[in-house]
Design a protein around this motif. Structure first.
Motif, PDB file in Angstrom:
ATOM      1  N   ARG A  35      43.659  34.853  48.392  1.00 17.51           N
ATOM      2  CA  ARG A  35      43.232  35.381  47.099  1.00 17.51           C
ATOM      3  C   ARG A  35      44.344  36.186  46.432  1.00 17.51           C
ATOM      4  O   ARG A  35      45.206  36.756  47.103  1.00 17.51           O
ATOM      5  CB  ARG A  35      42.016  36.303  47.265  1.00 17.51           C
ATOM      6  CG  ARG A  35      40.882  35.621  47.969  1.00 17.51           C
ATOM      7  CD  ARG A  35      39.663  36.517  48.035  1.00 17.51           C
ATOM      8  NE  ARG A  35      38.790  36.290  46.891  1.00 17.51           N
ATOM      9  CZ  ARG A  35      37.658  36.952  46.677  1.00 17.51           C
ATOM     10  NH1 ARG A  35      37.271  37.894  47.502  1.00 17.51           N
ATOM     11  NH2 ARG A  35      36.903  36.676  45.628  1.00 17.51           N
ATOM     12  N   VAL A  36      44.267  36.223  45.105  1.00 14.00           N
ATOM     13  CA  VAL A  36      45.199  37.034  44.316  1.00 14.00           C
ATOM     14  C   VAL A  36      44.449  38.273  43.824  1.00 14.00           C
ATOM     15  O   VAL A  36      43.377  38.165  43.232  1.00 14.00           O
ATOM     16  CB  VAL A  36      45.726  36.253  43.078  1.00 14.00           C
ATOM     17  CG1 VAL A  36      46.666  37.135  42.256  1.00 14.00           C
ATOM     18  CG2 VAL A  36      46.420  34.967  43.492  1.00 14.00           C
ATOM     19  N   TYR A  37      45.030  39.424  44.089  1.00 20.84           N
ATOM     20  CA  TYR A  37      44.455  40.702  43.665  1.00 20.84           C
ATOM     21  C   TYR A  37      45.371  41.348  42.648  1.00 20.84           C
ATOM     22  O   TYR A  37      46.583  41.397  42.858  1.00 20.84           O
ATOM     23  CB  TYR A  37      44.345  41.665  44.860  1.00 20.84           C
ATOM     24  CG  TYR A  37      43.420  41.172  45.946  1.00 20.84           C
ATOM     25  CD1 TYR A  37      42.106  41.614  46.025  1.00 20.84           C
ATOM     26  CD2 TYR A  37      43.879  40.244  46.886  1.00 20.84           C
ATOM     27  CE1 TYR A  37      41.254  41.148  47.025  1.00 20.84           C
ATOM     28  CE2 TYR A  37      43.033  39.773  47.876  1.00 20.84           C
ATOM     29  CZ  TYR A  37      41.731  40.230  47.945  1.00 20.84           C
ATOM     30  OH  TYR A  37      40.893  39.769  48.925  1.00 20.84           O
ATOM     31  N   CYS A 186      49.645  32.392  42.217  1.00 18.25           N
ATOM     32  CA  CYS A 186      48.312  31.803  42.449  1.00 18.25           C
ATOM     33  C   CYS A 186      48.416  30.655  43.439  1.00 18.25           C
ATOM     34  O   CYS A 186      47.567  30.503  44.328  1.00 18.25           O
ATOM     35  CB  CYS A 186      47.703  31.307  41.137  1.00 18.25           C
ATOM     36  SG  CYS A 186      47.250  32.646  40.026  1.00 18.25           S
ATOM     37  N   HIS A 190      46.330  30.302  46.834  1.00 16.91           N
ATOM     38  CA  HIS A 190      45.282  29.277  46.920  1.00 16.91           C
ATOM     39  C   HIS A 190      45.678  28.061  47.751  1.00 16.91           C
ATOM     40  O   HIS A 190      44.832  27.409  48.332  1.00 16.91           O
ATOM     41  CB  HIS A 190      44.857  28.868  45.506  1.00 16.91           C
ATOM     42  CG  HIS A 190      44.339  30.024  44.697  1.00 16.91           C
ATOM     43  ND1 HIS A 190      44.467  30.112  43.334  1.00 16.91           N
ATOM     44  CD2 HIS A 190      43.714  31.172  45.079  1.00 16.91           C
ATOM     45  CE1 HIS A 190      43.936  31.253  42.908  1.00 16.91           C
ATOM     46  NE2 HIS A 190      43.479  31.907  43.946  1.00 16.91           N
ATOM     47  N   GLU A 207      44.195  38.551  34.361  1.00 18.44           N
ATOM     48  CA  GLU A 207      43.244  37.454  34.096  1.00 18.44           C
ATOM     49  C   GLU A 207      43.323  36.350  35.146  1.00 18.44           C
ATOM     50  O   GLU A 207      42.334  35.729  35.485  1.00 18.44           O
ATOM     51  CB  GLU A 207      43.541  36.807  32.733  1.00 18.44           C
ATOM     52  CG  GLU A 207      42.807  37.433  31.586  1.00 18.44           C
ATOM     53  CD  GLU A 207      43.355  36.945  30.247  1.00 18.44           C
ATOM     54  OE1 GLU A 207      43.882  35.809  30.187  1.00 18.44           O
ATOM     55  OE2 GLU A 207      43.271  37.732  29.281  1.00 18.44           O
ATOM     56  N   ALA A 209      44.107  36.735  38.243  1.00 14.21           N
ATOM     57  CA  ALA A 209      43.768  37.203  39.591  1.00 14.21           C
ATOM     58  C   ALA A 209      42.319  36.876  39.941  1.00 14.21           C
ATOM     59  O   ALA A 209      41.467  36.734  39.063  1.00 14.21           O
ATOM     60  CB  ALA A 209      44.008  38.708  39.677  1.00 14.21           C
ATOM     61  N   ASP A 210      42.050  36.766  41.231  1.00 12.41           N
ATOM     62  CA  ASP A 210      40.678  36.525  41.692  1.00 12.41           C
ATOM     63  C   ASP A 210      39.871  37.821  41.707  1.00 12.41           C
ATOM     64  O   ASP A 210      38.666  37.821  41.520  1.00 12.41           O
ATOM     65  CB  ASP A 210      40.704  35.931  43.105  1.00 12.41           C
ATOM     66  CG  ASP A 210      41.491  34.636  43.153  1.00 12.41           C
ATOM     67  OD1 ASP A 210      41.177  33.725  42.363  1.00 12.41           O
ATOM     68  OD2 ASP A 210      42.451  34.547  43.939  1.00 12.41           O
ATOM     69  N   VAL A 211      40.563  38.913  41.991  1.00 11.35           N
ATOM     70  CA  VAL A 211      39.903  40.225  42.070  1.00 11.35           C
ATOM     71  C   VAL A 211      40.770  41.212  41.299  1.00 11.35           C
ATOM     72  O   VAL A 211      42.002  41.179  41.423  1.00 11.35           O
ATOM     73  CB  VAL A 211      39.801  40.714  43.537  1.00 11.35           C
ATOM     74  CG1 VAL A 211      39.097  42.064  43.613  1.00 11.35           C
ATOM     75  CG2 VAL A 211      39.091  39.683  44.406  1.00 11.35           C
ATOM     76  N   CYS A 224      36.666  43.599  38.409  1.00 14.75           N
ATOM     77  CA  CYS A 224      35.926  42.345  38.484  1.00 14.75           C
ATOM     78  C   CYS A 224      36.297  41.578  39.731  1.00 14.75           C
ATOM     79  O   CYS A 224      37.377  41.759  40.293  1.00 14.75           O
ATOM     80  CB  CYS A 224      36.113  41.497  37.226  1.00 14.75           C
ATOM     81  SG  CYS A 224      37.670  40.680  37.137  1.00 14.75           S
ATOM     82  N   GLU A 225      35.348  40.782  40.170  1.00 18.01           N
ATOM     83  CA  GLU A 225      35.523  40.083  41.447  1.00 18.01           C
ATOM     84  C   GLU A 225      34.945  38.677  41.308  1.00 18.01           C
ATOM     85  O   GLU A 225      33.944  38.503  40.654  1.00 18.01           O
ATOM     86  CB  GLU A 225      34.798  40.851  42.537  1.00 18.01           C
ATOM     87  CG  GLU A 225      35.143  40.394  43.915  1.00 18.01           C
ATOM     88  CD  GLU A 225      34.754  41.443  44.973  1.00 18.01           C
ATOM     89  OE1 GLU A 225      35.200  41.285  46.098  1.00 18.01           O
ATOM     90  OE2 GLU A 225      34.048  42.398  44.649  1.00 18.01           O
TER      91      GLU A 225
END
Ligand SMILES: Nc1ncnc2c1ncn2[C@@H]1O[C@H](COP(=O)(O)OP(=O)(O)O)[C@@H](O)[C@H]1O
Ligand SMILES: [Mg+2]
Length: 225
Positions: A35-37, A186, A190, A207, A209-211, A224-225
């Motif tokens: 995941r990208v944070y 990303c 991923h 924008e 990012a996943d989280v 946001c998550e």
């Protein structure tokens, strides 16, 4: 997916002879591979301090930080930094007197990988970040900023760790190169299962990012998550 990093009420105080600055307060969150944070927040909110703890450059003054379930105070942090977590910066920080290829070979040579193997793997990583082989023999100051950041990412990959930390990685780039770097970060998360943690105040990066975590005066919240 398992939590690779877990922060539990992490606090950090900078202490000098004359003053104390509380930079982090009760930061609790976790990070997984794949995941990208994004960590956002205005200047002085504590983002870089938190990133330096995640990078193992220092330890929390309060609370606990766990890497693969182990307290960061108890692990070999030199080895963590050399083999597990890499940082890329706004100003790229490549070795100016080494060629592109030698920059990427460097972490593997620290790990005593043979020169031949380091070279082959460096070429593979440079291929993954999309750098043409005509640039392998160039010095960093002869290539563009976007290319330099791609070399920095390839060098981070070369350490073999799957934690990639980035402090404003697109801060010195135009929007076209910014997109290349964001797409690459990303892809690493991923497709190559990295945990990618990016400090940024760039909305496009957030924008993608996943989280998204937001920092305010040293405290962190999930945006946001
Ligand atoms: N080396 C340092 N010594 C003392 N205070 C520091 C140091 N680095 C950062 N700070 C302070 O810690 C707080 C958080 O800073 P920082 O983590 O750099 O924030 P950000 O990266 O969000 O701009 C700020 O109040 C800053 O002034
Ligand atoms: Mg900062």
């Amino acid at each position: 997916m398992s939590k690779i990093i877990e922060a539990e009420k992490v606090g950090y105080i900078y202490q000098s002879k004359y003053q104390k600055t509380k930079a982090l307060t009760e930061v609790s969150c976790s990070f997984e591979q794949g995941r990208v944070y994004a960590i956002t927040g205005k200047s002085g909110s504590g983002k870089s301090t938190f990133l330096s703890l995640l990078a193992g450059l220092d330890v929390p003054t309060e609370g606990n930080l766990y890497i693969d379930g182990k307290d960061i105070r108890e692990i070999d942090r030199d080895s963590y930094r050399m083999n597990r977590a890499s940082v890329i910066y706004q100003a790229f920080h490549l070795f100016p007197l080494l060629t592109v290829l030698e920059n990427v070979m460097f972490p593997m040579q620290l790990q005593h990988v043979s020169k031949k193997e380091a070279k082959e793997r460096a070429q593979e990583f440079l291929g993954k970040v999309g750098l043409p082989d005509s640039l392998y023999g160039k010095m960093p100051n002869m290539i563009s900023g976007g290319e330099q950041q791609r070399v920095a990412i390839a060098r981070a990959m070369a350490s073999g760790g799957q934690i990639l930390l980035a402090d404003e990685p697109t801060g010195n780039l135009d929007s076209q190169n910014e997109k290349v770097i964001v797409d690459l970060l990303c892809k690493l998360a991923h497709e190559e299962n990295y945990a990618v943690i990016v400090v940024t105040h760039n909305e496009k990066v957030a924008e993608a990012a996943d989280v998204v975590y937001g920092m305010l005066d040293g405290a962190l919240e999930v945006v946001c998550e």
